[in-house]
Design an enzyme around this catalytic site. Sequence first.
Site, short mmCIF file in Angstrom:
data_model
loop_
_atom_site.label_atom_id
_atom_site.label_comp_id
_atom_site.label_asym_id
_atom_site.label_seq_id
_atom_site.Cartn_x
_atom_site.Cartn_y
_atom_site.Cartn_z
N SER A 9 57.12 43.04 48.75
CA SER A 9 56.78 43.63 47.46
C SER A 9 55.59 44.59 47.63
O SER A 9 55.46 45.20 48.69
CB SER A 9 56.50 42.52 46.46
OG SER A 9 56.50 43.09 45.18
N LYS A 19 58.29 46.35 41.46
CA LYS A 19 57.67 45.42 42.41
C LYS A 19 57.06 44.21 41.69
O LYS A 19 57.03 43.10 42.21
CB LYS A 19 56.62 46.17 43.24
CG LYS A 19 57.24 47.19 44.20
CD LYS A 19 57.94 46.47 45.34
CE LYS A 19 58.97 47.26 46.05
NZ LYS A 19 59.62 46.56 47.17
N TYR A 31 58.20 52.41 39.82
CA TYR A 31 58.19 51.70 41.11
C TYR A 31 57.29 50.46 41.05
O TYR A 31 57.75 49.34 41.37
CB TYR A 31 57.78 52.64 42.24
CG TYR A 31 57.46 51.93 43.53
CD1 TYR A 31 58.48 51.42 44.34
CD2 TYR A 31 56.14 51.72 43.93
CE1 TYR A 31 58.18 50.75 45.53
CE2 TYR A 31 55.84 51.05 45.11
CZ TYR A 31 56.86 50.57 45.89
OH TYR A 31 56.57 49.89 47.06
#
Length: 316
Positions: A166, A206, A202
């Site tokens: 991650s 995550k 993004y």
Amino acid sequence: MPSFIDFARNQYTHLPIPEPPANIKDATYIVTGANTGLGYECAKHLFHMGAKRIILAVRTPSKGEAALATIRSETGRKDVGEVWELDLTSLDSVEAFAQRVNKLDRLDAIIENAGVVMTKFQLVEGIETSVLVNVVSTMLLAFRVLPKLQESVGRFGIQTHLVIVSSNTSFQDNVKKHLEKLPGDIFDALSVKKSFNPLVQYPITKLLEIYAVHQLASLRPVSDTGVIINAQEHPKREAETSFKLFSPGLKAMARTVRSVKLKSTVPFLLLYPRDVPAWVTNETGKRTQKRVWDDLLKRLESLGHGVDIEALTTES
Ligand SMILES: NC(=O)c1ccc[n+]([C@@H]2O[C@H](COP(=O)([O-])OP(=O)(O)OC[C@H]3O[C@@H](n4cnc5c(N)ncnc54)[C@H](OP(=O)(O)O)[C@@H]3O)[C@@H](O)[C@H]2O)c1
């Protein structure tokens, strides 16, 4: 987020490289997105450590074969390594890949490293692409291979690992606020073109990944299964493009994957201090975690790739 001073200081910390597990010579590993970047380095490290079987899971087989050829020549292990196709923009590809995995004799670890940053909005399977790749497909693969990891614990008396790579970019306050404000179903809300914001999309994917992994790990604790499930929240790669501006400074601090010594010639790995903000795990965080989990399972079900969580969490 750590301050830049904390970050810089941390680069000079002497980190011992963990010893390879005693049973590495019998071990089988899978690394997704292994043709380049962190995945490539991870796969190469496993070659160096002497793992028996290493599967490079890639979306473009020719890129995987090229990476494998380079790793073999650099490590001198000419007969080791396989390339398996996996396209995380296709849930059918994930299912086909998982079926192959479930035919393996043994699986010691899967490192789900493949991920994508999208600067332009694109829908696949009705979901924004980075959400599909980084969260929905990544978690579907985790669900599907978990039984094999559990079976390997019992059959071989080993501890196995499910690792999702991650990012701590998700630990920014604005990311948390953005996620909390999303109306209705999270996966619908992140798949609307007019509200697509490439700067937060993004990190949000995550953060969703972290919540989903935390929930899965809480349902399948290592004490019950022997499978360690974790999200790697602090990888860092010296990236030629995104860090161009700061590159000389970062290169000076970077270290290689295999060395604890600082090197300025082959920079690769930069490490952040380990800190998970309290808001991820406190009561509000737990509520968000549950919301992410419920929406994820609902989405997989509606796409025809449902997960029997009860079976998954009671299998031994
Ligand atoms: N770079 C960093 O500093 C950093 C920091 C925090 C977290 N991370 C995380 O670490 C992981 C690796 O980062 P990286 O910088 O090494 O990334 P990268 O160089 O962009 O490599 C990403 C890998 O994922 C693969 N991939 C992308 N879309 C895919 C799909 N639809 N199906 C299958 N594979 C797909 C890529 O395949 P192709 O080569 O075919 O595109 C590539 O192998 C990512 O999950 C990223 O989010 C990275």
